[in-house]
Design an enzyme around this catalytic site. Structure first.
Site, PDB file in Angstrom:
ATOM      1  N   ALA A 188      12.431 -13.695   6.612  1.00  0.00           N
ATOM      2  CA  ALA A 188      12.252 -14.687   7.672  1.00  0.00           C
ATOM      3  C   ALA A 188      11.401 -15.828   7.142  1.00  0.00           C
ATOM      4  O   ALA A 188      10.574 -15.640   6.249  1.00  0.00           O
ATOM      5  CB  ALA A 188      11.590 -14.042   8.889  1.00  0.00           C
TER       6      ALA A 188
ATOM      7  N   ARG B 284     -14.669  -6.509 -14.132  1.00  0.00           N
ATOM      8  CA  ARG B 284     -15.544  -7.671 -13.917  1.00  0.00           C
ATOM      9  C   ARG B 284     -15.824  -7.845 -12.425  1.00  0.00           C
ATOM     10  O   ARG B 284     -14.944  -7.693 -11.589  1.00  0.00           O
ATOM     11  CB  ARG B 284     -14.867  -8.938 -14.461  1.00  0.00           C
ATOM     12  CG  ARG B 284     -15.698 -10.206 -14.358  1.00  0.00           C
ATOM     13  CD  ARG B 284     -15.032 -11.333 -15.139  1.00  0.00           C
ATOM     14  NE  ARG B 284     -13.702 -11.643 -14.623  1.00  0.00           N
ATOM     15  CZ  ARG B 284     -13.462 -12.520 -13.643  1.00  0.00           C
ATOM     16  NH1 ARG B 284     -14.474 -13.156 -13.056  1.00  0.00           N
ATOM     17  NH2 ARG B 284     -12.238 -12.756 -13.239  1.00  0.00           N
TER      18      ARG B 284
ATOM     19  N   GLU C   9     -26.899  14.667  -4.098  1.00  0.00           N
ATOM     20  CA  GLU C   9     -28.299  14.832  -3.694  1.00  0.00           C
ATOM     21  C   GLU C   9     -29.204  13.860  -4.447  1.00  0.00           C
ATOM     22  O   GLU C   9     -30.304  13.521  -3.982  1.00  0.00           O
ATOM     23  CB  GLU C   9     -28.769  16.271  -3.893  1.00  0.00           C
ATOM     24  CG  GLU C   9     -28.847  16.730  -5.334  1.00  0.00           C
ATOM     25  CD  GLU C   9     -29.311  18.179  -5.459  1.00  0.00           C
ATOM     26  OE1 GLU C   9     -30.459  18.458  -5.060  1.00  0.00           O
ATOM     27  OE2 GLU C   9     -28.518  19.017  -5.934  1.00  0.00           O
TER      28      GLU C   9
ATOM     29  N   HIS D  13     -28.175  20.840  -1.675  1.00  0.00           N
ATOM     30  CA  HIS D  13     -28.286  21.378  -3.037  1.00  0.00           C
ATOM     31  C   HIS D  13     -27.419  22.618  -3.198  1.00  0.00           C
ATOM     32  O   HIS D  13     -27.335  23.427  -2.280  1.00  0.00           O
ATOM     33  CB  HIS D  13     -29.751  21.721  -3.310  1.00  0.00           C
ATOM     34  CG  HIS D  13     -29.997  22.238  -4.689  1.00  0.00           C
ATOM     35  ND1 HIS D  13     -29.999  21.419  -5.795  1.00  0.00           N
ATOM     36  CD2 HIS D  13     -30.223  23.505  -5.135  1.00  0.00           C
ATOM     37  CE1 HIS D  13     -30.239  22.165  -6.865  1.00  0.00           C
ATOM     38  NE2 HIS D  13     -30.373  23.427  -6.491  1.00  0.00           N
TER      39      HIS D  13
ATOM     40  N   CYS E 173      -1.375   1.695  -3.078  1.00  0.00           N
ATOM     41  CA  CYS E 173      -2.389   2.759  -2.959  1.00  0.00           C
ATOM     42  C   CYS E 173      -1.817   4.165  -2.874  1.00  0.00           C
ATOM     43  O   CYS E 173      -2.312   5.076  -3.529  1.00  0.00           O
ATOM     44  CB  CYS E 173      -3.279   2.537  -1.733  1.00  0.00           C
ATOM     45  SG  CYS E 173      -3.155   0.973  -0.898  1.00  0.00           S
TER      46      CYS E 173
ATOM     47  N   LYS F  60       0.126   5.300  -6.092  1.00  0.00           N
ATOM     48  CA  LYS F  60      -0.887   5.282  -7.156  1.00  0.00           C
ATOM     49  C   LYS F  60      -1.816   6.479  -7.030  1.00  0.00           C
ATOM     50  O   LYS F  60      -2.109   7.166  -8.019  1.00  0.00           O
ATOM     51  CB  LYS F  60      -1.693   3.988  -7.083  1.00  0.00           C
ATOM     52  CG  LYS F  60      -2.883   3.946  -8.035  1.00  0.00           C
ATOM     53  CD  LYS F  60      -3.841   2.829  -7.665  1.00  0.00           C
ATOM     54  CE  LYS F  60      -4.621   3.168  -6.393  1.00  0.00           C
ATOM     55  NZ  LYS F  60      -5.494   2.048  -5.967  1.00  0.00           N
ATOM     56  N   LYS F  61      -2.281   6.747  -5.809  1.00  0.00           N
ATOM     57  CA  LYS F  61      -3.210   7.883  -5.626  1.00  0.00           C
ATOM     58  C   LYS F  61      -2.508   9.204  -5.921  1.00  0.00           C
ATOM     59  O   LYS F  61      -3.104  10.121  -6.496  1.00  0.00           O
ATOM     60  CB  LYS F  61      -3.754   7.870  -4.185  1.00  0.00           C
ATOM     61  CG  LYS F  61      -4.891   8.885  -3.929  1.00  0.00           C
ATOM     62  CD  LYS F  61      -6.187   8.453  -4.572  1.00  0.00           C
ATOM     63  CE  LYS F  61      -7.312   9.469  -4.383  1.00  0.00           C
ATOM     64  NZ  LYS F  61      -7.858   9.502  -3.021  1.00  0.00           N
TER      65      LYS F  61
ATOM     66  N   CYS G 123       0.823  -1.212   0.000  1.00  0.00           N
ATOM     67  CA  CYS G 123       0.000   0.000   0.000  1.00  0.00           C
ATOM     68  C   CYS G 123       0.854   1.256   0.000  1.00  0.00           C
ATOM     69  O   CYS G 123       0.696   2.140  -0.828  1.00  0.00           O
ATOM     70  CB  CYS G 123      -0.937   0.006   1.198  1.00  0.00           C
ATOM     71  SG  CYS G 123      -1.979   1.480   1.237  1.00  0.00           S
TER      72      CYS G 123
ATOM     73  N   GLU H  14      -7.117   1.759 -13.501  1.00  0.00           N
ATOM     74  CA  GLU H  14      -6.625   2.968 -12.840  1.00  0.00           C
ATOM     75  C   GLU H  14      -5.394   3.517 -13.551  1.00  0.00           C
ATOM     76  O   GLU H  14      -5.293   4.720 -13.834  1.00  0.00           O
ATOM     77  CB  GLU H  14      -6.296   2.676 -11.375  1.00  0.00           C
ATOM     78  CG  GLU H  14      -7.517   2.490 -10.502  1.00  0.00           C
ATOM     79  CD  GLU H  14      -7.190   2.009  -9.093  1.00  0.00           C
ATOM     80  OE1 GLU H  14      -8.043   2.181  -8.210  1.00  0.00           O
ATOM     81  OE2 GLU H  14      -6.092   1.457  -8.871  1.00  0.00           O
TER      82      GLU H  14
ATOM     83  N   TYR I  41      -9.107  -3.376 -11.476  1.00  0.00           N
ATOM     84  CA  TYR I  41      -9.015  -1.980 -11.061  1.00  0.00           C
ATOM     85  C   TYR I  41      -7.602  -1.431 -11.227  1.00  0.00           C
ATOM     86  O   TYR I  41      -7.435  -0.248 -11.557  1.00  0.00           O
ATOM     87  CB  TYR I  41      -9.544  -1.794  -9.637  1.00  0.00           C
ATOM     88  CG  TYR I  41      -8.706  -2.361  -8.526  1.00  0.00           C
ATOM     89  CD1 TYR I  41      -7.753  -1.587  -7.892  1.00  0.00           C
ATOM     90  CD2 TYR I  41      -8.879  -3.680  -8.093  1.00  0.00           C
ATOM     91  CE1 TYR I  41      -6.975  -2.098  -6.872  1.00  0.00           C
ATOM     92  CE2 TYR I  41      -8.110  -4.201  -7.071  1.00  0.00           C
ATOM     93  CZ  TYR I  41      -7.156  -3.406  -6.467  1.00  0.00           C
ATOM     94  OH  TYR I  41      -6.380  -3.923  -5.456  1.00  0.00           O
TER      95      TYR I  41
END
Length: 452
Positions: free
Chosen positions: A115, A205, A440, A435, A48, A51-52, A43, A182, A178
């Site tokens: 290990a 999928r 909404e 709104h 993540c 990537k983000k 991550c 992405e 994904y």
């Protein structure tokens, strides 16, 4: 028998670090952790987080044009990959330092070493040193794998994409999940001529059909060359590029090819099967609902168990392990109704059942609307968003919520609370709309689009 440690964790990713830190900090357990690579795991180091950051960077591509529509005098003079890459790696270094300090401050002893399991209570480090522990936790994660195609060695995976010397002019991304989708959006946004092959009928999928179709259509509008029912038949290095022949017989060359066609658990050569820990068909560590293997002293959490391969899930599993083993409070990690964000462009957020899954389970009502959001519409852009609720006809519960929109990940986190609590369609209806917002629509859709 006296052990060197109460707990020895193998793997310094999100799940392993959380379990080690909380066990040491909250219960006073004597804990050690071994990590052969960088702390933070997939991550933080190669997933993540970088990537983000790349998603953020690539998302600025159209903002100059949009800003001009709103009256600003700005221009887009191109993307500086090296400048961004330097800052990205500095941020990853900073985060790795935080992970190391969290362990140190909690009193966890760390070993920068591979290990493996020697027996039910013994871990052997790479230099041959052996350490004993009352409990052992396997948290070694997973890795991307390449398909068995001749020439596949010339391609990269998501592990290497963050370290490219320079951005290619053209790139082929193979896969429909994904990660592939992405990165197709990311590379396209950074100015790379991007082609995506997927062997199936539609990308993503397993996700809601209507939602993934909107994502795919918008990716194409943004410039991704998406080729469905297509795969690589052959590939080879030719000069500075990679020659590819696809399964439809078309031949062309790309500067770079990336496979995002699947991941495998990092369970190889850990000595697990030698001590009686069962592995599944894909190499996943087989555990019960408390993350315990068939060897009572050995547990496993995170992607190596191939349950729900998401960072927050690994953390939850690590916490449940500590509750169960060190706090005397048997706790099963909850894998039901997990909200998920897919950082495609456009972004997608989802929680609960897809329309197809729900329809196979019981009679449902579908509330769905697709429209151009105000911000993009004013700027003359064609981007569409989708808001969708799947509702049980029997008890009116919202079984699924699917959002394709800017910030969908932020929206689905909050919608996920309502769905997890068992909110009904009438609970959504009773909520006053905020709104003008995109979201909404989630509380103003009164008439079913269709039933099933």
């Amino acid at each position: 028998m006296a052990f060197d440690y109460d707990l020895f964790v193998i793997g310094g990713g999100s799940g392993g670090v959380r379990a080690a830190r909380v066990a040491a900090q909250d219960t006073g357990a004597k804990v050690a952790l071994a990590e052969e690579d960088r702390y933070g795991g997939t991550c933080v180091i190669r997933g993540c987080v970088p990537k983000k950051l790349m998603v953020f960077a690539s998302g600025y591509a159209g903002l100059a044009q949009e800003a001009q529509a709103y009256g600003w005098d700005v221009s887009n003079r191109g993307f500086d990959w090296k400048a961004f890459q330097k800052k990205m790696h500095a941020e990853l270094d900073r985060l790795e330092g935080i992970y190391r300090n969290l362990l140190k401050n909690a009193g966890v002893e760390t070993f920068d070493s591979r290990a493996r399991i020697a027996d039910a209570h013994t871990v052997e480090l790479a230099d041959g040193t052996r350490k004993t522990a009352k409990h052992i936790l396997i948290a070694v994660g997973g890795r991307p794998v390449k398909p068995a195609i001749a020439g596949a060695e010339h391609a990269i995976t998501s592990n290497e994409i963050f370290d490219l010397e320079s951005l290619p002019k053209s790139m082929l991304i193979v896969g429909g999940g994904y990660i592939a989708s992405e990165f197709a959006g990311v590379m396209n946004g950074m100015g790379v001529e991007t082609t995506q092959f997927y062997r199936g009928d539609q990308i993503l999928r397993g996700f809601d059909d209507e939602a993934r179709t909107v994502v795919a259509q918008e990716m194409v509008v943004k410039g991704v060359n998406l080729e469905l029912n297509t795969n690589i038949a052959e590939m080879r290095r030719e000069g500075a590029g990679i020659w590819v022949k696809d399964t439809n017989g078309v031949e062309r060359s790309f500067d770079q090819v990336m496979f995002a066609t699947g991941r495998a658990p990092n369970s190889d050569n850990l000595g697990l099967e030698d001590v009686g820990v069962a592995l599944g068909r894909k190499g996943e560590v087989v555990v019960d609902e408390y993350s315990q293997t068939g060897v009572p002293s050995i547990y496993a959490v995170g992607d190596v168990t191939d349950r729900a391969n998401l960072t927050p899930v690994a953390i939850r599993e690590g916490m449940a392990f500590v509750e169960t083993v060190f706090k005397g409070n048997p706790t099963k990690p909850d894998h039901d109704l997990i909200p998920t964000a897919i950082f495609t462009q456009p972004e997608m957020g989802t929680v609960g059942l897809s329309e197809e899954e729900a329809k196979a389970q019981e009679p449902i009502e579908v509330y769905s609307t697709s429209f151009k959001p105000m911000q993009q519409s004013f700027a003359g852009q064609a981007e569409k968003v989708l808001m969708k609720l799947i509702v049980s006809q029997a008890n009116r519960k919202v079984l699924g919520c699917h959002i394709v929109a800017p910030g969908a990940g932020e929206l689905i986190q909050l919608a996920g609370i309502a769905v997890k609590m068992g909110a009904t369609k009438e609970d959504f209806d009773r909520t006053v709309a905020v709104h003008p917002t995109m979201s909404e629509e989630l509380v103003t859709m009164k008439t079913p689009t269709r039933t099933g």
